[in-house]
Design a protein around this motif. Sequence first.
Motif, short mmCIF file in Angstrom:
data_model
loop_
_atom_site.label_atom_id
_atom_site.label_comp_id
_atom_site.label_asym_id
_atom_site.label_seq_id
_atom_site.Cartn_x
_atom_site.Cartn_y
_atom_site.Cartn_z
N PHE A 1 0.85 -1.19 0.00
CA PHE A 1 0.00 0.00 0.00
C PHE A 1 0.88 1.23 0.00
O PHE A 1 1.75 1.36 0.86
CB PHE A 1 -0.89 0.04 1.25
N ILE B 1 3.47 0.64 2.93
CA ILE B 1 3.18 -0.46 3.85
C ILE B 1 3.15 -1.75 3.04
O ILE B 1 2.33 -1.91 2.13
CB ILE B 1 1.82 -0.26 4.53
N ALA C 1 1.96 -5.08 2.79
CA ALA C 1 0.93 -5.91 3.44
C ALA C 1 1.17 -7.39 3.16
O ALA C 1 0.90 -8.23 4.00
CB ALA C 1 -0.46 -5.48 2.97
N PRO D 1 -1.34 -12.74 13.62
CA PRO D 1 -1.64 -11.55 14.43
C PRO D 1 -2.29 -10.46 13.60
O PRO D 1 -2.21 -10.47 12.38
CB PRO D 1 -0.28 -11.11 14.97
N SER D 2 -2.89 -9.56 14.32
CA SER D 2 -3.57 -8.44 13.67
C SER D 2 -2.61 -7.69 12.74
O SER D 2 -1.47 -7.43 13.10
CB SER D 2 -4.08 -7.51 14.77
N GLY D 3 -3.08 -7.37 11.57
CA GLY D 3 -2.27 -6.59 10.64
C GLY D 3 -1.29 -7.39 9.82
O GLY D 3 -0.44 -6.83 9.14
N CYS D 4 -1.40 -8.74 9.82
CA CYS D 4 -0.42 -9.53 9.10
C CYS D 4 -0.80 -9.72 7.64
O CYS D 4 -0.04 -10.28 6.86
CB CYS D 4 -0.22 -10.89 9.76
N GLY D 5 -1.98 -9.27 7.25
CA GLY D 5 -2.32 -9.34 5.84
C GLY D 5 -3.34 -10.40 5.47
O GLY D 5 -3.54 -10.66 4.29
N LYS D 6 -4.04 -10.95 6.45
CA LYS D 6 -5.03 -11.98 6.15
C LYS D 6 -6.14 -11.40 5.29
O LYS D 6 -6.49 -11.94 4.23
CB LYS D 6 -5.63 -12.54 7.45
N THR D 7 -6.69 -10.29 5.78
CA THR D 7 -7.77 -9.66 5.03
C THR D 7 -7.28 -9.24 3.65
O THR D 7 -7.98 -9.44 2.65
CB THR D 7 -8.29 -8.43 5.81
N THR D 8 -6.09 -8.70 3.60
CA THR D 8 -5.54 -8.25 2.32
C THR D 8 -5.45 -9.40 1.33
O THR D 8 -5.78 -9.25 0.16
CB THR D 8 -4.15 -7.62 2.54
N GLN E 1 -15.80 -9.17 7.40
CA GLN E 1 -15.62 -9.20 8.85
C GLN E 1 -16.83 -8.58 9.56
O GLN E 1 -17.31 -9.08 10.56
CB GLN E 1 -14.34 -8.42 9.17
N GLU F 1 -13.14 -13.73 9.19
CA GLU F 1 -13.57 -13.72 10.59
C GLU F 1 -15.07 -13.64 10.75
O GLU F 1 -15.58 -12.75 11.42
CB GLU F 1 -12.94 -12.53 11.34
N HIS G 1 -9.07 -15.64 14.26
CA HIS G 1 -8.06 -15.38 15.30
C HIS G 1 -7.97 -16.54 16.28
O HIS G 1 -7.12 -16.55 17.15
CB HIS G 1 -8.43 -14.11 16.07
N1 LIG Z 1 -6.18 0.49 2.36
C1 LIG Z 1 -5.03 0.39 3.03
N2 LIG Z 1 -4.11 1.38 2.96
C2 LIG Z 1 -2.94 1.29 3.62
N3 LIG Z 1 -2.60 0.27 4.42
C3 LIG Z 1 -3.47 -0.75 4.53
C4 LIG Z 1 -4.72 -0.75 3.86
N4 LIG Z 1 -5.39 -1.87 4.17
C5 LIG Z 1 -4.57 -2.57 5.01
N5 LIG Z 1 -3.41 -1.90 5.22
C6 LIG Z 1 -2.27 -2.35 6.03
O1 LIG Z 1 -1.88 -3.60 5.56
C7 LIG Z 1 -1.54 -4.45 6.63
C8 LIG Z 1 -2.35 -5.71 6.54
O2 LIG Z 1 -3.71 -5.43 6.83
P1 LIG Z 1 -4.87 -6.52 6.89
O3 LIG Z 1 -6.15 -5.81 7.05
O4 LIG Z 1 -4.72 -7.45 5.76
O5 LIG Z 1 -4.53 -7.29 8.24
P2 LIG Z 1 -5.29 -8.49 8.91
O6 LIG Z 1 -4.32 -9.60 8.98
O7 LIG Z 1 -6.58 -8.74 8.26
O8 LIG Z 1 -5.50 -7.93 10.38
P3 LIG Z 1 -6.76 -8.10 11.38
O9 LIG Z 1 -6.57 -9.40 12.06
O10 LIG Z 1 -6.58 -6.97 12.35
O11 LIG Z 1 -8.01 -8.01 10.58
C9 LIG Z 1 -1.76 -3.66 7.91
O12 LIG Z 1 -0.52 -3.17 8.34
C10 LIG Z 1 -2.65 -2.53 7.49
O13 LIG Z 1 -2.34 -1.39 8.26
#
Ligand SMILES: Nc1ncnc2c1ncn2[C@@H]1O[C@H](COP(=O)(O)OP(=O)(O)OP(=O)(O)O)[C@@H](O)[C@H]1O
Lengths: 369, 265, 265, 288, 303
Positions: free
Chosen positions: B18, B25, B27, B46-53, B90, B167, B200
């Motif tokens: 990103f 960032i 992801a 863990p939170s923010g590791c990129g699962k959603t991405t 989610q 989730e 999680h």
């Molecule tokens: N639109 C965006 N713009 C910039 N950074 C983003 C964007 N979406 C996600 N990120 C960053 O990308 C990284 C991965 O985010 P992601 O949402 O995939 O995490 P996650 O594993 O789903 O976390 P969670 O368990 O909290 O849902 C994070 O550091 C987040 O801050």
Amino acid sequence: MSRTLSMLQLYLALIAGGCGLLGLAASLPTIGAAPLMLIFFAVSALSLLRLVLPWSFWLDGVLAVLGAWALIASLPAEGLMPLHHWLALIASWAFAWLFVERLAAAIRAGKLPETGTGLVIPLIFGLALIVIWEVVTRGASVSPVLLPAPSAIATRFAASTGILWADFVQTFIKSVIPGYVIGCVAGLLVAIAVDRSPFLKAGIMPIGNFMSALPIIGIAPIMVMWFGFDWQSKAAVVVAMTFFPMLVNTVAGLNAASTIERDLMSTYAASYRQTLMKLRLPAAGPFIFNALKINSTLALIGAIVAEFFGTPVVGMGFRISTGVGRLAIDLVWAEIAVAAIAGSAFYGVIALIERGVTFWHPSVRGGRT
Amino acid sequence: MDGRTTAVVEASSLGLTFPAGDGDIVALSDVNLTIDKGEFVSFIGPSGCGKTTFLRAIADLEKPTSGTLTVNGQTPENARKDRAYGYVFQAAALYPWRTIEDNVALPLEIMGYGSADRAERVRRTLALVNLSGFEKKYPWQLSGGMQQRASIARALSFDADLLLMDEPFGALDEIVRDHLNSELLKLWARTEKTICFVTHSIPEAVYLSTKIVVMSPRPGRVTDVIVSTLPRERPLDIRETPEFLEIAARVRDGLRAGHSYEEVV
Amino acid sequence: MDGRTTAVVEASSLGLTFPAGDGDIVALSDVNLTIDKGEFVSFIGPSGCGKTTFLRAIADLEKPTSGTLTVNGQTPENARKDRAYGYVFQAAALYPWRTIEDNVALPLEIMGYGSADRAERVRRTLALVNLSGFEKKYPWQLSGGMQQRASIARALSFDADLLLMDEPFGALDEIVRDHLNSELLKLWARTEKTICFVTHSIPEAVYLSTKIVVMSPRPGRVTDVIVSTLPRERPLDIRETPEFLEIAARVRDGLRAGHSYEEVV
Amino acid sequence: MNRILPVLTILLAIIAIWYAASVWMNAPWQTRLNERADLANVPFTEFVAQTWAQDKPVLPSPHQVAGEIWNATIALEPTSKRSLAYHGWITLSATLLGFAFGTSLGVLLAVAIIHNDASDRSLMPWIIASQTVPIVAVAPMLVVGLNAVGLTGLVPKALISMYLSFFPVVVGMVKGLRSPEGIQLDLLRTYDATPWQAFWKLRWPAAMPFLFASMKVGIAISLIGAIVAELSNTAGGGLGVRLLTGSVNGQTVQIWAALFIAAGLAAVLVAVVGRAEHMVNRRMGVRA
Amino acid sequence: QDALTLQLKWVTQAQFAGYLVAESKGFYDEENLDITILPGGPNIAPEQVIAGGGADIIVAWMAAAMSAREAGVPLVNIAQPFKRSGLMMICPTESEVTEVADFPGKTLGVWFFGNEYPFFAWMNKEGIPTDGSEGGVTVLQQSFDIQPMIQGQADCISVMTYNEYGQALDAGYGPDNLTIFNYTEMGNDLLEDGLYVMEDTLSDPAKVDAYTRFVRASMKGWQYALDNPDEAAQIVVDMDDTGAAELAHQRYMVEEVSKLVDPSDPALDEATYDRTVKALMDQAIIKAEPEGAFTTAVTDATN
Ligand SMILES: Nc1ncnc2c1ncn2[C@@H]1O[C@H](COP(=O)(O)OP(=O)(O)OP(=O)(O)O)[C@@H](O)[C@H]1O
Ligand SMILES: Nc1ncnc2c1ncn2[C@@H]1O[C@H](COP(=O)(O)OP(=O)(O)OP(=O)(O)O)[C@@H](O)[C@H]1O
Ligand SMILES: Cc1ncc(C[n+]2csc(CCO)c2C)c(N)n1
Ligand SMILES: [Mg+2]
Ligand SMILES: [Mg+2]
């Protein structure tokens, strides 16, 4: 009961009762001159007993009405109101305030139903304002050329319903309604068009904001010059006034759908039209209604202003401006009353429709999610 | 659709960055993963590791910045246009101006299903998630758990072969969650869908999956892929078996490895 | 304060009904419970069973409609005015216009602590929740877990003897949660506070508590009170001991009993 | 750059349409002038030039308006009574005073509404009704009435500005002061905070975004109020008076110049409020 | 010094040259007066201003002043510098109006805001309905410029000889392409631009004395203005706070106003007064014959 008075209520009760006591004393020399007033002062003074005895708030309401009645009944035909009668005005107003204060508390505590009684409070407030207006203008002999009493306005209103209706038709039905509809629809359509193109949006929005700051008073003579004297120029002013609020609000509203809601549409590979109709327009609903409400008050004002700059010899703005010129100020206020009633009703209708259409929005359904 | 390969999702050297004001960032970086037809894959990390991405990239909601990603052998965009998947976000993301049944019918309307077919599918999927009787309610008249179930029904209504679930049970209490977990397993067993599932909860991941993908953040990488040795048939009390606990322990270790506490949270 | 009795919270035949348009909602009915000084009590139960309501009643944020409830032997209102407790809400509820340290200082400002004392307490409680170094950050610059820890610091800053915590760790992933759980246990052991703790997680409840209150909904009742036989000293891996699993199973049974799936969600 | 290009494009398009419209709208009169002067067969380009240079055009051309603005601002001493800068200043002072009154009144009413049940119930319908009263109609009488009690000059104008500008502020501030969620208020209750503390530590800061949004609307409306007031109060000048004299003398170019100055002034005032918002946001640590 | 406030009927222009010149030349100071001159405008009713105490003396048309008198503002005429009316109705050739008989079916622009009485009195005299009925005229509330004629929105429009007529001349209209109805020439003029005060103030000799000095200085101002039209026009331009007054136009206006004002005699002509009152009563603009609506006490004393 006496235990349950708040600080504010206590002060109001003291003011009301105190004024009653003082008024009673001041009335004694001229006893018999205004029997109703004497009764009001006496009972007001008695109300001080609430400090030791229970005193229902309905009694406060009755006293407020009694005071207003006594005041209006004893208004002098000529000259100034006796000085101590002003105490009755203060007392009566304090009773009214105390009454609504305690009524609101009772509604909040669930002792009275919300519907019905909830409407009473704004009504009492409005009536109190009108009584004060009446008593001050007549009691202080304010020249009717400067500010007529509500009773004079009402009399004139009743005597001029024909004129008022014709003016209402010319201004509201012929100018405001078409102008409002055209302005709002055009604002909505342009917003949708603009929303599709980020380039257009980036270009039009700053200019739209600039244009909406244009004082419409200045537009009015130009529109009269362009569109002639009849309702068309008034409608044009209304269009100009309502267009930009609708544009700005709708553009904001079309962006109100959250990313996740849009992503959902994306996962269905929905077309632009489908996304617009099924997501973005419904989500923009509250914003669109916001503009419709703002515009409902702007529209009437715009049409009236435009009539100052040239009209056929009918219309609310025409009547107001010539009325001032002829010192028929009571007729002017009758027209203003029509404008306020029509404007409030228009607003109210839009607000009602809003409740029906955006029933799902937290602000309408009462905030619980 | 099920052409020369059974791989439903195939990522190789996938990266997604990103752009951000102060430094980009990352992801996802160098993600290699193949998901075959009929698999149930959980993503944990863990939170923010990129699962959603990662899920969003599969769904063509984010564009990868490097590497390749195919869905059903096509680009994610074409797969999306083929309506190849159902996505459960989610958050429930129900439209508040639609009743529950209209929300579930939404994708069907968009995809042009006939109205009789629509009614039938809505009825069936709502029954599946135990929401019969709530058809005419609005989302805000339902509890969070019911909303979440409605959103699952919505994703199931049009019978996509691939389900992406982010989730979905995060907001539910343990009992309800257990119930939905076993329902989901039954559905999966019955329909042979491919499911990508973010969670999680370690027990949830182990209980549900044929494959568990453990991820770690900064940048988002796949640190471990654990293939479950549990049988397909899984009663709830499988969770007290040593085999289960052993897999769970392995997942926990994998997680902890990628988890330097101070910097993540 | 610790007058004739050591009971910090004492509820007898407690009932709480919310008036609603279509029939009242009985959130709590006939709750009898005593919480003694120094106890760590967890509340567990399906969504909507009245856990939050009970905590709010203790905190004088809701008024019971029947029965009696005393806090430190006084009415809840007087206890509140004595600032007898610290409350950690389900959401962090930090004020976005205040830095973390100012957020933590908020109750101290309101209670009129001197500024030197304030600074010292803020420093100490932030250190306690591992947030030293983030004093000048704004809430949105912190992750959800850090925000939650800041809100715990805020509740700890003025050293109330009673801590009311409503699912404080709900939004966190398992690893972070484990860490905070053991920190909380240490704090409790050190300070001898009384803690009321709401959770949805059975392992969490068992791991933390000296007493587990199982509740069931419609109307909210206490269906079981389980006194933990675990020692006060609890390493994380106590969770794999048979004793732990046995208590957990009992809690699960209690939960399931009060949980007729269909009507609850 | 990528913000300027679209604006510039649209601006150019508007100016092009404007030029075309001024040919079209001024043509009939120009034709009559030419007929009367016995000018037959005027070449089209010359005719177009004529329509752009009329003395009292129906629609002045952009360069006529720009020229008038230039002549009436830069080319004149700012103290000259012909200077639009002079008149702009007069209107501005009434606007600012009225805006200050209006914002204060709006905030006070909002505070009364959120803290007092009776005010909450009684005021709002009447506040809405107050805005349906055509102030243009009341303004002349108000000016005379205030004159009768000895108020002249700036104050009547400012009061009319106030009448218009308090409305968005009340509406916004009621929303803003009520914007804290229940949980945030509950938090303060657990500290046994006084209403005063709750106001200053929670409600007021939470209402800031609403206050600024309202003030942006309010200051633009304030300017309109000052101009309306000047239509009924010609002593002393002001942009409204320029609009009026332009209208009574048929000086369309003068009307348009005054209009554009007024709109420009509004844009600047809104920008200034936006700037203040930005600064407050920075102090309050709002995310950029 | 005695302080007096004069409320003009319109914006600052040469129509009021006498007062502006008197102020500028110090004639009021010479009479030991401190005069404040307030400009008017289309939304300012001088009768209302004086009722509210915002002015001591107003410039008003008699029809409006008498009507205000009935509405409860006891105005009294103390001087009448304007002997003739400057009001005209002009109709361009295209309108095909050449005489009054052509009016029925036409659209006529009329100024309202208290300026409409002369027109209605005239139509009343001619027996032409104005209420939209058969054989009558359509009346428009005309803006205060000549646009309605240029735009063809009205067949005939109202003008003042000294103001809008000049704009019409500038725009290329003139006697050869206009039909002109001059109210004075038709004998329909109702007294314009008189000086009015509140009746109760006349019982105070000090006030009467101040009014007398005011009228005397004003007439001196008028005399000076008519003698020095160029300087008068410049004074008007200088005294206009709005900066809208154009020198050439004001010069034209001084010239035209000089045909209407008699600077040597501020007294009201009773015959014209009677005719005005009759016209107003005929048309029911006022219901009763006014009593004490003018006084000669002031003009008698100026001599
Ligand atoms: N639109 C965006 N713009 C910039 N950074 C983003 C964007 N979406 C996600 N990120 C960053 O990308 C990284 C991965 O985010 P992601 O949402 O995939 O995490 P996650 O594993 O789903 O976390 P969670 O368990 O909290 O849902 C994070 O550091 C987040 O801050
Ligand atoms: N302010 C309120 N008005 C009406 N009903 C309420 C209110 N607050 C709670 N309730 C109802 O009271 C019951 C108990 O709610 P409570 O929030 O205590 O549940 P909970 O056990 O905390 O649930 P969760 O685990 O979802 O937080 C629910 O049925 C809820 O709908
Ligand atoms: C008869 C009557 N009097 C006073 C009030 C209360 N009230 C109305 S406006 C205002 C000022 C600011 O809120 C107050 C206190 C009322 N409701 N009804
Ligand atoms: Mg995620
Ligand atoms: Mg809860």
